[in-house]
Design an enzyme around this catalytic site. Structure first.
Site, PDB file in Angstrom:
ATOM      1  N   ARG A 131      18.968  41.849  16.838  1.00 46.23           N
ATOM      2  CA  ARG A 131      20.232  41.224  17.262  1.00 46.23           C
ATOM      3  C   ARG A 131      20.068  39.707  17.276  1.00 46.23           C
ATOM      4  O   ARG A 131      21.010  38.974  17.009  1.00 46.23           O
ATOM      5  CB  ARG A 131      20.672  41.754  18.629  1.00 46.23           C
ATOM      6  CG  ARG A 131      21.881  41.049  19.175  1.00 46.23           C
ATOM      7  CD  ARG A 131      22.762  41.845  20.137  1.00 46.23           C
ATOM      8  NE  ARG A 131      22.096  42.720  21.048  1.00 46.23           N
ATOM      9  CZ  ARG A 131      21.403  42.350  22.136  1.00 46.23           C
ATOM     10  NH1 ARG A 131      21.287  41.068  22.438  1.00 46.23           N
ATOM     11  NH2 ARG A 131      20.838  43.235  22.904  1.00 46.23           N
ATOM     12  N   TYR A 167      43.731  28.077  10.374  1.00 42.32           N
ATOM     13  CA  TYR A 167      43.680  29.535  10.213  1.00 42.32           C
ATOM     14  C   TYR A 167      44.272  30.175  11.472  1.00 42.32           C
ATOM     15  O   TYR A 167      43.773  29.963  12.578  1.00 42.32           O
ATOM     16  CB  TYR A 167      42.238  29.973   9.964  1.00 42.32           C
ATOM     17  CG  TYR A 167      42.092  31.467   9.957  1.00 42.32           C
ATOM     18  CD1 TYR A 167      42.848  32.246   9.092  1.00 42.32           C
ATOM     19  CD2 TYR A 167      41.226  32.104  10.824  1.00 42.32           C
ATOM     20  CE1 TYR A 167      42.745  33.620   9.094  1.00 42.32           C
ATOM     21  CE2 TYR A 167      41.112  33.480  10.826  1.00 42.32           C
ATOM     22  CZ  TYR A 167      41.885  34.227   9.967  1.00 42.32           C
ATOM     23  OH  TYR A 167      41.784  35.592   9.984  1.00 42.32           O
ATOM     24  N   ASP A 203      35.710  23.625   9.586  1.00 44.95           N
ATOM     25  CA  ASP A 203      35.868  24.890   8.854  1.00 44.95           C
ATOM     26  C   ASP A 203      36.053  24.507   7.388  1.00 44.95           C
ATOM     27  O   ASP A 203      37.107  24.019   6.969  1.00 44.95           O
ATOM     28  CB  ASP A 203      37.083  25.660   9.389  1.00 44.95           C
ATOM     29  CG  ASP A 203      37.293  26.995   8.666  1.00 44.95           C
ATOM     30  OD1 ASP A 203      36.727  27.180   7.578  1.00 44.95           O
ATOM     31  OD2 ASP A 203      38.052  27.838   9.183  1.00 44.95           O
ATOM     32  N   LYS A 222      34.826  34.845   2.251  1.00 45.79           N
ATOM     33  CA  LYS A 222      35.652  34.275   1.175  1.00 45.79           C
ATOM     34  C   LYS A 222      34.765  33.849  -0.002  1.00 45.79           C
ATOM     35  O   LYS A 222      34.111  34.673  -0.584  1.00 45.79           O
ATOM     36  CB  LYS A 222      36.484  33.120   1.728  1.00 45.79           C
ATOM     37  CG  LYS A 222      37.106  33.396   3.117  1.00 45.79           C
ATOM     38  CD  LYS A 222      38.063  34.562   3.145  1.00 45.79           C
ATOM     39  CE  LYS A 222      38.569  34.792   4.576  1.00 45.79           C
ATOM     40  NZ  LYS A 222      39.382  35.976   4.725  1.00 45.79           N
TER      41      LYS A 222
END
Ligand SMILES: Cc1ncc(COP(=O)(O)O)c(C=O)c1O
Length: 385
Positions: A50, A102, A175, A200
């Site tokens: 993790r 976004y 971003d 993306k």
């Protein structure tokens, strides 16, 4: 690292060779846990997957090299990466984010982040005077920029905004999903953090969900970001990390092809009798074109929007009549996608009702233009204009 150009770094994923087998593509590491040494130490540096996983090492190293960062972390999604940046702040901290961004992250900021105690202010990030006036020295901890920003492709000057943020004692996070490291390196322009929805362009094949964060420096905020991933557990799966590395190998080819086609497509439909406006940073009359020219090298990205004459009904009818353009959300894959953005974003969207968001893929641009021409004509008939 050798003095390789970015194309060579991606094509060979930094030239990694497996020391044991001489394999030139890596195995998929799936172990969730690692052996402790007999004297109770963990000299391998790995304890539990993790927190970190050898399956991440190469994709993180490639993205870090492309961004020129100190360190890169993979996350389970773009949203997991972006929200980690805010979760590493403290309740009461003030942050600035763009009005045009976004929508899912904007929703999270205005609901969850606010209820958790962050003071979130949405501003016109493209106007440095507005940003300067909104900054509160000593109180504003973070400025979030998305450029070009969904779905209007608003361009923000990263270098100018970094200066303003730093003068107020705030970090600047970018971003850069739409620009990709092929076109822009935000850290070199002064940003402290770069985020990608690796879902993306970085992966590029619409077959996984992933996110990345790259930091320019190790600092207290970054140490907390690391803890957010390790403790909250927005960790990527091993297979997805392996797929991402495979996708990265063709990043430059895909992004350059999408940019060239988007530019031609935008120029073709600019001034078209059935089109109200084309929103694309590569068009000289687009606001922010000059800034984009400075901070995007080699193209203006594969994302653009068309505002269709005839309003919402006409826009939805155009999307209904495309064949090559696929009606689907998301962006940055090999296939071209079309979406009526206001339907997705709902109340409070900055997307006008006549706007279609387009993600240009790597099909032949003539086919993309012909398909859109046919859909525009068919929509006229369907809406009896
Ligand atoms: C610009 C941008 N940032 C962040 C995200 C979120 O990424 P993900 O869907 O991988 O969580 C998206 C997704 O559409 C995006 O387009």
């Amino acid at each position: 690292m050798k003095n390789w150009s970015p194309e060579s770094i991606t094509a060979q994923a930094l030239g990694w060779i497996d020391a044991e087998t001489r394999a030139i593509t890596p195995p998929i590491h799936v172990s969730s846990t690692y052996l402790r040494d007999p004297d109770n130490q963990y000299r391998s540096g790995r304890v539990y997957a993790r927190a970190d996983n050898p399956a991440f090492d190469q994709a993180e190293a490639v993205i870090n090299a492309l961004e020129g960062g100190h360190q890169t972390l993979l996350f389970a999604s773009g949203m997991a990466a972006a929200t980690a940046v805010f979760q590493a702040l403290r309740p009461g901290d003030h942050v600035l984010a763009p009005k045009v961004m976004y929508w899912s992250l904007r929703n999270w900021l205005m609901t969850f982040a606010v209820s958790w105690g962050l003071e979130v202010e949405l501003v016109d990030m493209a106007d440095p005077a507005v940003v300067q006036a909104a900054l509160r020295p000593g109180k504003t901890r973070l400025v979030w920029v998305e450029t070009p920003a969904n779905p209007l492709w608003t361009v923000t000057d990263i270098a100018a905004t970094a200066k303003l943020a730093h003068a107020a004692g705030a970090l600047l996070a970018v971003d850069s999903t739409v620009s990709t490291p092929v076109l822009t390196q935000p850290l070199a322009l002064g940003a402290d953090l770069v985020m990608h929805a690796a879902t993306k362009y970085l992966n590029g094949h619409s077959d996984l969900i992933a996110g990345t964060l790259t930091t320019a420096a190790d600092n207290e905020h970054w140490q907390k970001v690391r803890k957010v991933r390790a403790q909250i557990g927005g960790t990527l799966g091993s297979f997805e990390a392996w797929l991402l590395l495979r996708g990265l190998r063709t990043l430059h080819l895909r992004v350059r092809a999408a940019c060239a086609s988007a530019q031609r497509f935008a120029e073709h439909f600019d001034g078209h009798p059935l089109v109200e406006a084309v929103l694309y940073p590569g068009l000289p009359h687009f606001p922010g074109h000059e800034i984009a020219r400075r901070q995007m090298q080699g193209g203006f990205g594969g994302m653009l929007s068309l505002r269709v004459k005839g309003g919402e009904a006409a826009a939805i009818a155009v999307a209904a009549h495309t064949q090559l353009w696929k009606r689907a959300t998301s962006l940055g894959g090999t296939e071209s996608l079309i979406e009526h953005r206001a339907s997705v974003e709902g109340a409070g969207t900055p997307a006008p009702p006549d706007l279609l968001r387009l993600s240009v893929g790597i099909e032949h641009v003539d086919d993309l233009i012909a398909d859109m021409e046919a859909a525009l004509q068919a929509a006229v008939k369907a809406t009896q204009r």
